[in-house]
Design a protein around this motif. Structure first.
Motif, PDB file in Angstrom:
ATOM      1  N   ILE A 176       0.880  -1.176   0.000  1.00  0.00           N
ATOM      2  CA  ILE A 176       0.000   0.000   0.000  1.00  0.00           C
ATOM      3  C   ILE A 176       0.910   1.215   0.000  1.00  0.00           C
ATOM      4  O   ILE A 176       1.736   1.390   0.908  1.00  0.00           O
ATOM      5  N   CYS A 177       0.766   2.073  -1.008  1.00  0.00           N
ATOM      6  CA  CYS A 177       1.781   3.111  -1.237  1.00  0.00           C
ATOM      7  C   CYS A 177       1.595   4.356  -0.369  1.00  0.00           C
ATOM      8  O   CYS A 177       2.374   4.618   0.533  1.00  0.00           O
ATOM      9  N   ASP A 178       0.552   5.134  -0.630  1.00  0.00           N
ATOM     10  CA  ASP A 178       0.367   6.371   0.125  1.00  0.00           C
ATOM     11  C   ASP A 178      -1.068   6.860  -0.058  1.00  0.00           C
ATOM     12  O   ASP A 178      -1.301   7.895  -0.684  1.00  0.00           O
ATOM     13  N   PRO A 179      -2.067   6.158   0.492  1.00  0.00           N
ATOM     14  CA  PRO A 179      -3.461   6.556   0.306  1.00  0.00           C
ATOM     15  C   PRO A 179      -3.716   7.930   0.907  1.00  0.00           C
ATOM     16  O   PRO A 179      -3.205   8.250   1.991  1.00  0.00           O
ATOM     17  N   PRO A 180      -4.505   8.771   0.252  1.00  0.00           N
ATOM     18  CA  PRO A 180      -4.699  10.146   0.714  1.00  0.00           C
ATOM     19  C   PRO A 180      -5.348  10.264   2.084  1.00  0.00           C
ATOM     20  O   PRO A 180      -5.103  11.230   2.811  1.00  0.00           O
ATOM     21  N   HIS A 181      -6.188   9.299   2.468  1.00  0.00           N
ATOM     22  CA  HIS A 181      -6.880   9.387   3.762  1.00  0.00           C
ATOM     23  C   HIS A 181      -6.289   8.454   4.812  1.00  0.00           C
ATOM     24  O   HIS A 181      -6.868   8.247   5.870  1.00  0.00           O
TER      25      HIS A 181
END
Length: 428
Positions: A176-181
């Motif tokens: 999982i890279c960098d989800p905004p929330h």
């Protein structure tokens, strides 16, 4: 299944693909999945009917069905009368023969589920998503292991674990890279961590793609159908099904809809536009707009997105003018987005689902006719049907587990044509 603790991915290369033949093992496994697919879709079919449906010879059908019966994947049912008084034995999938586990990581709520072989949920558990990804993965693993223990199977017949998460995700690395929330979830190796903690093969996919797989596996769409699955979680994204196949895209990021403009007069977005679906129509956006306008009080220490969205819709249902305006405007944006995407890729159906669909559905369906009229004017070749999911509110988690079932038992003709390596994961 892969002894490395994860599902093997199809080989990706920049070289020109050279068509190759296939060996007998690949062909045999492919024909088995064809038979299983036909039986699952028919929910009871004779060997003669299987031959007609699949184009396989009677002897091939008989041999494959015998193997699948021996493996416990099929059971024989009642006999029906065929032509000239012959009685034919109906074959059914033994739903209890295999199970798949799924976890959906939403920024607000994590849902874990177990599915049987035909995709029916057996157990479901939900808990608030921890900010700390290490704690979150550990809790998911504990829940998964407990569900296996409570099943009384000692893990026999468990195919693996599927994980659905908000994008961006790196499917090749299982990260999982960098989800905004999810601000603390940067480069989290969730696939390999869960595989290590559960001892089960694990696959990671973007949650909107998982949702599209769930609807496809559940038989929502007929074979060859093209459709959109609009997922209503903390944010909103789209899963694409074209000619019966789920579209993943080059980096498994197909369906990003967050910056589709649905309200030109809406709030400014970080991307520089105004009224993107992320800031004008998503569940999180509606709560933020309502808080900013004083429709909702400032959040308390125990409040979360689920409770605050519920408060907003309770006010709207009770007729509070400002609340109704906010949810109606948001609903119009969702309907407009769904049908815009649908026209863009020329689909016949738009299905909406996710944890917040039950609360939002009445307003979105009320706004749909106006949006549909505008969409039809833009693309008059055929109507676009818009409706709710048949999978249920746990669409993300069911989709995650469906990834495992789809991976193991959906026929993949392209592997035979292009000579791609066969994915592992057929047996427990």
């Amino acid at each position: 299944m892969s002894t490395a603790g994860r599902f093997e991915e199809d080989e990706m290369t920049d070289d020109v693909a050279v068509p190759r033949g296939t060996n007998a093992t690949q062909l045999g496994n492919f024909n088995e999945t064809v038979i299983l697919h036909a039986i699952r879709r028919a929910d009871g079919v004779s060997r003669v009917e299987l031959g007609k449906a699949t184009g396989l010879s009677p002897q091939t059908v008989t041999n494959i069905c015998r193997r699948l019966l021996d493996e416990g994947l099929l059971v024989e049912g009642e006999k029906t009368t065929g032509g000239l008084g012959k009685r034919r034995t109906q074959l059914h999938i033994d739903a209890s023969a295999r199970t798949a586990l799924g976890a959906h990581i939403d920024p607000a709520l994590t849902t874990v589920t177990t599915l049987d072989l035909v995709g029916k949920p057996i157990d479901v558990e939900r808990f608030p998503t921890p900010d700390d990804p290490e704690k979150a993965v550990a809790k998911i693993a504990r829940v998964l292991k407990r569900l296996i223990a409570e099943s009384g199977t000692d893990g026999v017949g468990v195919l693996g674990v599927g994980v659905g998460a908000p994008g961006p995700v790196d499917v090749a690395r299982g990260v999982i890279c960098d989800p905004p929330h999810l601000p603390n979830w940067r480069d989290v190796p969730v696939r390999d961590e869960l595989a290590a903690q559960t001892g089960l093969p694990t696959v990671l996919e973007k949650d909107t793609i998982a949702a599209a797989v769930a609807e496809t596996w559940a038989g929502t769409f007929t074979d060859g159908c093209s459709a959109i699955v609009l997922y209503l979680g903390t944010g909103i994204g789209a899963g694409l099904v074209i000619d019966g196949e789920v579209v993943r895209g080059t980096t498994h990021s197909a369906g990003e809809a967050g910056h589709l403009v649905v309200d030109p007069d809406g709030p400014p977005c970080a991307c520089g536009l105004r009224g993107c679906i992320n800031v004008a129509a998503s569940p999180r956006a509606l709560v933020e707009i309502a808080t900013h306008k004083g429709v909702l009080p400032a959040p308390g220490p125990d409040d979360n997105l689920d409770s605050r969205l519920g408060m907003l819709y309770d006010l709207a249902d009770a007729g509070e003018p400002a609340a109704r305006e906010i949810v109606r405007r948001g609903a119009a944006g969702v309907a407009r987005a769904a049908l815009t995407i649908g026209n863009l890729v020329d689909v016949s159906r738009v299905v909406l689902g996710g944890p917040y669909w039950p609360r939002m559905s009445a307003y979105i369906l009320d706004a749909a006719p106006t949006a549909l009229e505008a969409a039809t004017a833009a693309s008059p070749l055929h109507p676009v049907a818009l409706g709710g999911t048949k999978v249920g509110e746990n669409l993300g988690a069911i989709g995650a587990a469906s990834l495992v079932l789809d991976h193991a038992y959906t026929p993949r003709p392209t592997r035979l044509v292009l000579g791609r390596p066969e994915r592992t994961g057929r047996s427990a």
